[in-house]
Design an enzyme around this catalytic site. Sequence first.
Site, PDB file in Angstrom:
ATOM      1  N   HIS A 266      -2.087   5.410  -8.316  1.00  0.00           N
ATOM      2  CA  HIS A 266      -2.853   4.418  -7.532  1.00  0.00           C
ATOM      3  C   HIS A 266      -4.354   4.671  -7.616  1.00  0.00           C
ATOM      4  CE1 HIS A 266       0.499   2.309  -5.528  1.00  0.00           C
ATOM      5  NE2 HIS A 266       1.115   3.488  -5.522  1.00  0.00           N
ATOM      6  N   ASP A 325       2.187   9.185  -4.133  1.00  0.00           N
ATOM      7  CA  ASP A 325       3.375   8.346  -4.272  1.00  0.00           C
ATOM      8  C   ASP A 325       3.375   7.567  -5.589  1.00  0.00           C
ATOM      9  OD1 ASP A 325       1.104   6.995  -3.105  1.00  0.00           O
ATOM     10  OD2 ASP A 325       2.391   5.229  -2.906  1.00  0.00           O
ATOM     11  N   GLU A 326       4.553   7.104  -5.944  1.00  0.00           N
ATOM     12  CA  GLU A 326       4.748   6.174  -7.057  1.00  0.00           C
ATOM     13  C   GLU A 326       4.002   6.603  -8.322  1.00  0.00           C
ATOM     14  OE1 GLU A 326       5.720   2.055  -4.696  1.00  0.00           O
ATOM     15  OE2 GLU A 326       3.607   2.500  -5.012  1.00  0.00           O
ATOM     16  N   VAL A 327       4.183   7.854  -8.683  1.00  0.00           N
ATOM     17  CA  VAL A 327       3.495   8.410  -9.857  1.00  0.00           C
ATOM     18  C   VAL A 327       4.373   8.220 -11.092  1.00  0.00           C
ATOM     19  CG1 VAL A 327       2.527  10.490 -10.896  1.00  0.00           C
ATOM     20  CG2 VAL A 327       2.226  10.064  -8.453  1.00  0.00           C
TER      21      VAL A 327
END
Length: 520
Positions: A266, A325-327
């Site tokens: 992100h 998160d969401e890597v």
Amino acid sequence: RQRIMESHNAMVAAMSRVLLATMCASTIAADPNIWPLPSSYSSGTSMTTMVSPNLRLSQAAASKDIADAFDRFMAITFPNRVPPGHRNAADSIEEVSVSVNDADAPLQLETAENYTLYVPEDGSEKIQIQAQTQFGVIRALQTLSQLIVFNYTDKMYKVASAPWKIQDSPRFAHREILVDTARHFQPIAVLRRILESMEYAKINVMHWHLVDTQSFPFESKTYPALAGEGAYSPFERYTVEDVEDIIEFARARGIRCVVEIDTPGHAAAMCKGHPEICPSPDCPQPLNPASNATLPVLEGLFNDLTGGKRGSGLFYDNMMHLGGDEVDTSCWTKTPSVAQWLADRNMTTDDGYLYMVSNVQAIAHAQGRDVVGWEEIWNHFGTKLDKSTIIQQWLPGSSAAKEATAAGYRVIWSTDGVWYLDGLKVTWETMYQQEPCDGIPDSACENLVIGGGGEMWGETADASDVLQTIWPRMAAIGERLWSPRAVNDTAAATPRLGYFRCLLNRRGIPAAPATNDVAR
């Protein structure tokens, strides 16, 4: 003709449901119309106390924070002008007496918000507030503001069922709204309105999701190109002075501002101003672990935010959120230089992920911050994480809070699908029925679950509708985090929530209808 009549009747029924959903509640609640419900309270049976619209504040020791809070209280509590002959009835209450142990307390996670409030039967006594800190007084004034009601028949302000004795404190210390200013930029005026509304509901943390893939609106002094190239436009940025003003506006209302700089994922907006910290222009995130520039840029940016030591800096809160998160590490394997860097160190992409999480956390720790991260860092690395790490549960159906607390880690509960405010079909009843400590022993709940919150992600909300997306559903989350665990009956809460929603409307906050799931 029958079909036409059936269609007409269906339309009338639908309009009736919408009208009902938009009407302010007039039902008398079994509990007092106070939101969130206090820890304990007692009241009289029938005595109605008159309160002067010229109510005075008396303090044992002068406090600007308390004086300012009292001014705000007066503005929201006495909006209707009272005719001259009604202003000072002989038996009206004329004074609020405040006693506080520490009227200059710093605002951090551990800062006390407890208070006691006494409202007498008549003007022979004063309203009395006692609190440990000025922030407890601020909470007490919000409770008092909900007890005082304007009577349109005799044009007087009154408190029903006096005398009132209230002892109150929050169940959880951390009660947040996440505000996302990267997906849609939120102007300063809108952030102020959000903070004002938070004070009304005793929400005490603005989790400021400041930057993300889409934009980087913060003007870093050390790295001005981050916003210079990463903001949506020259007009959609926050200067250091803007942020200072917002943080002080929040602090005066007992609201902490916890900044989030999401890393290593992100973070693509950073690449526009500093491409050297990203794998490649076509594959910009996660941030590049192989670049010697990546960690120094983050260190300089963090120093702009923290001042380099605990309790100081622009965001002086001792908590800092670093995302995690969401890597998706596919950009690392697709970029030859990063893939070679990993291979040279015999590291998998997950090892690279841990390398970034650990080193970025170390920077924050060196600057005096306790790190919060989204639950993926727990799901990937578990007890390899520093024991001071705070895990924020968000994935639907997750058991991260149970697992992390069992291992002695602190957690924040904000599960998607039930406490995500951008989920427009999630009703307030569903939000109200959630229990952050389900499956967690009482001792761990008390010591390790520091709180939770509603997450207002910005993909589908901008300045035109963010407030009515937050409210009134956020109130349901707020009460579950403030009031005792046993306060969880949606039927009992329904009339109070309807009343509170209308109170927000009267105070200029465009809270959506509580029972219309398509309204915002």
